[in-house]
Design an enzyme around this catalytic site. Structure first.
Site, PDB file in Angstrom:
ATOM      1  CG  LEU A 104      37.623  30.521  56.710  1.00 63.13           C
ATOM      2  CD1 LEU A 104      37.014  29.552  57.698  1.00 63.13           C
ATOM      3  CD2 LEU A 104      38.652  31.397  57.423  1.00 63.13           C
ATOM      4  CG  ASP A 150      43.229  33.721  49.032  1.00 61.20           C
ATOM      5  OD1 ASP A 150      43.813  34.486  49.816  1.00 61.20           O
ATOM      6  OD2 ASP A 150      41.995  33.771  48.826  1.00 61.20           O
TER       7      ASP A 150
HETATM    8  O1  PMV Z   1      39.332  35.072  49.225  1.00 63.59           O
HETATM    9  P1  PMV Z   1      39.265  35.980  50.395  1.00 63.59           P
HETATM   10  O2  PMV Z   1      37.912  36.403  50.754  1.00 63.59           O
HETATM   11  O3  PMV Z   1      40.097  35.476  51.536  1.00 63.59           O
HETATM   12  O4  PMV Z   1      39.974  37.369  49.973  1.00 63.59           O
HETATM   13  C1  PMV Z   1      41.239  37.409  49.448  1.00 63.59           C
HETATM   14  C2  PMV Z   1      41.915  38.655  49.826  1.00 63.59           C
HETATM   15  C3  PMV Z   1      41.731  39.875  48.939  1.00 63.59           C
HETATM   16  O5  PMV Z   1      42.867  40.692  49.226  1.00 63.59           O
HETATM   17  C4  PMV Z   1      40.462  40.627  49.309  1.00 63.59           C
HETATM   18  C5  PMV Z   1      41.699  39.544  47.456  1.00 63.59           C
HETATM   19  C6  PMV Z   1      43.017  39.057  46.876  1.00 63.59           C
HETATM   20  O6  PMV Z   1      42.991  38.578  45.732  1.00 63.59           O
HETATM   21  O7  PMV Z   1      44.067  39.170  47.525  1.00 63.59           O
END
Ligand code: PMV
Length: 317
Positions: A104, A150
């Site tokens: 999240l 993110d």
């Molecule tokens: O941090 P998370 O668990 O929301 O995962 C990020 C998404 C991934 O595509 C798995 C990793 C990335 O760096 O984009």
């Protein structure tokens, strides 16, 4: 220097996780109902930086922690980015409502909030592109090879269509979209799951490239459906994306079960969100079904459920 506070939201990936690491597109949204706050207060002593994590009841002196500590790394990354030799004494207070290790965005929210709070406290005026660049440097330490989605969605606090090494594109929302996020309570490290996927791709590149291409196709159609407010279609595409993530090997029965229950109780669609192997599902729902879906998810073993609305917003770029 006056004290300075900054709050950053959580996030959910609606389409394209994992594929985004390999240059395919993905869609992410901020979750404004959960956030992480960093406050910087001046300290009236020399050479002291205190990290005060209110949730963990942890107080650390920067001087006494090792170089591989994520707090130390983030603060030194900011110092180096600003090209300054010495940081003034300060207390860094961290408090968060974003669950850790469940996809999240807690680490992205920390990276963005600490970057914004420290740079502003020091009198630097960084625009969002610079904050995002700095937060990405901090994220690399936590995640190894993050795509950058993110930190980008958390920095800009808007729904985005994201491709690695391209400027993020804002997604137009013409009617509010109601989400429910439900946590399996199972912790999985993004870094580990991303590494497992990488190993599989190295073994069977053709099979996995095909899955990524299908995920990219779903993501691109989803963008159009989101922008036209075809929420039924978006929901179906979320399910399709979930099945593709199953083929990638990152779902687990607990995630599948929550997806099934959300759909059975009337969600337009649902999927795991983030790296998988644990963590959360996200469901797109008709608002009137929120309470029923939430209580069914909690009865089925979800340890935490939250609602979040993706608000209708004007285009900014
Ligand atoms: O941090 P998370 O668990 O929301 O995962 C990020 C998404 C991934 O595509 C798995 C990793 C990335 O760096 O984009």
């Amino acid at each position: 220097m006056p004290a300075f506070s900054f709050s950053a939201p959580g996030k959910s990936i609606l389409f394209g996780e994992h594929a985004v690491v390999y240059g395919f597109p993905a869609i992410a949204v901020p979750l404004s109902s959960i956030s992480l706050k960093v406050t910087i207060q001046p300290l009236p002593v020399d050479n002291k930086i205190i990290i005060d994590n209110r949730d963990l009841h942890e107080e650390l002196n920067l001087d006494t922690i090792t170089k591989d500590n994520p707090y130390k790394h983030s603060i030194e990354t900011i110092r180096d980015y600003l090209k300054i030799d010495h940081l003034p004494s300060m207390r860094i207070i961290i408090s968060s409502k974003i669950p850790i290790g469940s996809g999240l965005g807690s680490s992205a929210a920390y990276s963005v909030a600490i970057s914004t709070a420290i740079t502003a406290f020091l009198g630097f005026k960084l625009n969002l592109e610079k904050i995002n660049e700095l937060a990405y440097e901090i994220e690399k330490f936590q995640h190894g090879n993050p795509s950058g989605i993110d930190n980008t969605v958390v920095t800009f606090k808007r729904p985005i269509y994201f491709r690695k090494n391209y400027a993020p594109e804002q997604i137009k929302i013409i009617e509010p979209m109601e989400l429910i996020v439900a946590d399996t309570g199972i912790k999985a490290l993004t870094k580990d799951v991303v590494t497992q996927v990488k190993t599989k791709i190295e073994r069977e590149p053709d099979q996995f490239t095909e899955i990524f291409q299908k995920i990219a196709g779903v993501t691109n159609i989803a963008r159009q459906d989101i922008e036209m407010n075809n929420q039924h279609e978006v929901g179906k595409l979320m399910l399709e994306n979930h099945y593709l993530l199953q083929q990638l090997g990152v779902s687990i029965p607990e995630l599948d079960k929550l997806v099934d229950i959300a759909v059975k109780e009337g969600a337009y669609g649902a999927k795991l969100c983030g790296s998988g192997k644990g963590g959360n599902i996200v469901a797109l729902i008709p608002p009137e079904k929120a309470e029923k879906i939430k209580s069914s998810l909690l009865n089925a073993g979800a340890v935490f459920c939250l609602s979040s609305t993706i608000e209708k917003r004007k285009k900014i770029n």
